[in-house]
Design an enzyme around this catalytic site. Structure first.
Site, PDB file in Angstrom:
ATOM      1  N   ASP A 285       4.253 -14.194  11.814  1.00  9.62           N
ATOM      2  CA  ASP A 285       2.924 -14.584  11.356  1.00  9.62           C
ATOM      3  C   ASP A 285       1.947 -13.428  11.524  1.00  9.62           C
ATOM      4  OD1 ASP A 285       0.449 -15.719  10.887  1.00  9.62           O
ATOM      5  OD2 ASP A 285       0.857 -17.544  12.032  1.00  9.62           O
TER       6      ASP A 285
ATOM      7  N   HIS B 119      -2.223  10.868   0.438  1.00 11.63           N
ATOM      8  CA  HIS B 119      -2.375   9.504  -0.043  1.00 11.63           C
ATOM      9  C   HIS B 119      -2.432   9.464  -1.569  1.00 11.63           C
ATOM     10  CE1 HIS B 119      -3.559   5.284   0.014  1.00 11.63           C
ATOM     11  NE2 HIS B 119      -4.501   5.589  -0.865  1.00 11.63           N
TER      12      HIS B 119
ATOM     13  N   LYS C 111      -7.156  -0.492  11.531  1.00 13.37           N
ATOM     14  CA  LYS C 111      -6.539  -0.949  10.289  1.00 13.37           C
ATOM     15  C   LYS C 111      -5.308  -0.126   9.991  1.00 13.37           C
ATOM     16  CE  LYS C 111      -5.909  -0.970   5.611  1.00 13.37           C
ATOM     17  NZ  LYS C 111      -5.143  -0.021   4.786  1.00 13.37           N
TER      18      LYS C 111
ATOM     19  N   GLU D 210       0.832  -1.218   0.000  1.00 10.41           N
ATOM     20  CA  GLU D 210       0.000   0.000   0.000  1.00 10.41           C
ATOM     21  C   GLU D 210       0.862   1.262   0.000  1.00 10.41           C
ATOM     22  OE1 GLU D 210      -3.332   2.211   2.815  1.00 10.41           O
ATOM     23  OE2 GLU D 210      -3.129   0.022   2.904  1.00 10.41           O
TER      24      GLU D 210
END
Length: 437
Positions: free
Chosen positions: A295, A392, A279, A85
């Site tokens: 992991d 962004h 998130k 991202e």
């Protein structure tokens, strides 16, 4: 494809690729070329990657970047981040530089306890089971000695084993709830091996005593570690006097601090906001977890369970203003390792751990938590000042340019134009189309 394929796992790598290409693509040769283009030219290195998982056909690349200038507990770190991202690494780097002149990040390990459980049912008297457990508990330790010996030499091992009555949830349901210290390893294999021996001991001892003499039944359902580790916790925080928050986009630090705290408070009470808020934290956390061969699915599951520990999903981070001091912090559960697994196999994972100066598991916990906090700070700073899309979309501009396979000349003109113009997908497409006319 209308039929199941038989014996796929027994096919060679070449045969698997041929089957995939012929079964799913109108141009099998083109598909095969794409697959082969992502192989490593070093055959030995490619074989290493092939053997990480099953039915491997190629490699899927994820960019590996670095975010410098992280001042953590008085020491500078450059943090490797593997993520696809755009803007994540840039935002983390910007937050790191911002806080490096305001005291840096402070990280503290709260606990490192990990958990595993043997789930079983027993149809007899609970008091009888409790007495039986108390009697055989030492055997759980003695009969796992061969498994725990090396871990104990490193200062780890089994911490405790408790019998838990869960009949209020399911009929006849009990647990052996065990806690572990696994030092620098994540410890999944160690924990699961111990648990399976616990289960064997439980069954054998139940057969050798009067626990089931009147037709009572003890049945082990499963033995498995838990990825929910609410007592394997790390705290990361930043703080400074409010007036020191001032910078280019923060001309009124008091107002900024108040808006920032309110933004966090919204995430603390509104689950729809909390999910997106968290998130953003995990953008930073997962990128470091992935770069260091840990992991990320286990970490994600455990962290989100922790976010809902009070009965409602809520923000993982918190902020306050007290006596003129702005403080922003988070506490998250992290079960990570720096030895074993991919950490000793994957060359880039080893390189990333070298960049981090070969951290212990607890040091890696601190680094990961700081990366999550930095990412969250960067997002909230944008949201409460300029808005998140400006930065962004400028970072996303490259992806749009690449999508249209812009030439070097077009790329230069596009970037020059959007230095002073708001970036949106439609605006970039329109500009490219006009250029090409």
């Amino acid at each position: 494809m209308n039929n199941a394929v038989a014996g796929f796992s027994k096919l060679s790598k070449k045969e698997k690729i041929n089957w995939i290409a012929n079964e799913y693509f109108s141009n099998p040769e083109e598909a095969q070329n794409i697959i082969r283009n992502y192989w490593n030219s070093d055959e030995k290195l490619q074989q290493l990657h092939d053997e990480f998982i099953e039915n491997t056909i190629t490699n899927l690349y994820i960019p590996l970047g670095v975010a410098p200038n992280f001042l953590i507990n008085g020491k500078y770190k450059t943090i490797p981040m593997a993520i696809e991202e755009s803007s994540v690494v840039a935002a983390a780097s910007k937050a790191a530089k911002y806080w490096s002149t305001r005291g840096g990040f402070k990280a503290t390990i709260i606990n490192t306890e990990k958990i595993g459980q043997v789930h079983f049912t027993y149809s007899g008297d609970a008091e009888k089971l409790t007495q039986f457990f108390d009697q055989i508990k030492p055997k759980f330790f003695s009969e796992t000695q061969s498994i725990t010996k090396n871990m104990q030499q490193r200062g780890g091992g089994i911490l405790d084993i408790k019998l838990k009555d869960k009949r209020s949830l399911l009929e006849n349901y009990y647990q052996l709830h065990a806690t572990f210290e696994t030092k620098d390893s994540m410890g999944a294999n160690f924990i699961n091996s111990c648990l399976e021996q616990f289960a064997t001991t439980l069954k054998e001892e139940a057969q050798n005593c009067d626990l089931c003499e009147n037709g009572e039944k003890l049945e082990v359902i499963m033995s498995i570690l838990s990825n929910y580790v609410p007592h394997c916790l790390v705290r990361a925080e930043v703080s400074c006097p409010i007036e020191e928050l001032a910078e280019k986009h923060i001309t009124n630090p008091q107002e900024f601090a108040e808006r920032f705290v309110q933004a966090v408070q919204i995430a603390e009470v509104e689950p729809f906001r909390a999910v997106t808020h968290n998130k953003g934290i995990m953008n930073g956390v997962d990128a470091v977890i992935l770069a260091t061969g840990n992991d990320f699915r286990a970490v994600e599951a455990g962290v989100h369970a922790y976010a809902a520990k009070n009965g409602q999903y809520a923000s993982l981070s918190h902020a306050k203003i007290e006596n003129g001091i702005f403080t922003f912090w988070l506490e998250i559960p992290l079960a990570v390792g720096t030895v074993g697994g991919l950490t000793s196999l994957h060359p880039l994972v080893k390189l990333c751990l070298d960049i981090l100066e070969k951290p212990s598991a607890t040091e890696l916990m601190e680094i990961v938590a700081v990366a999550g906090l930095a990412q969250n700070f960067a997002a909230l700073r944008s949201l409460t000042t300029t808005g998140i899309q400006e930065g962004h979309m400028k970072m996303h501009l490259n992806n749009i340019i690449n999508q249209f396979e812009a030439t070097d000349e077009e790329r230069h003109l596009i970037k020059a134009h959007f230095k002073k113009t708001a970036v949106s997908h439609s605006a970039v497409v329109e500009f490219i189309e006009n250029l090409r006319k």
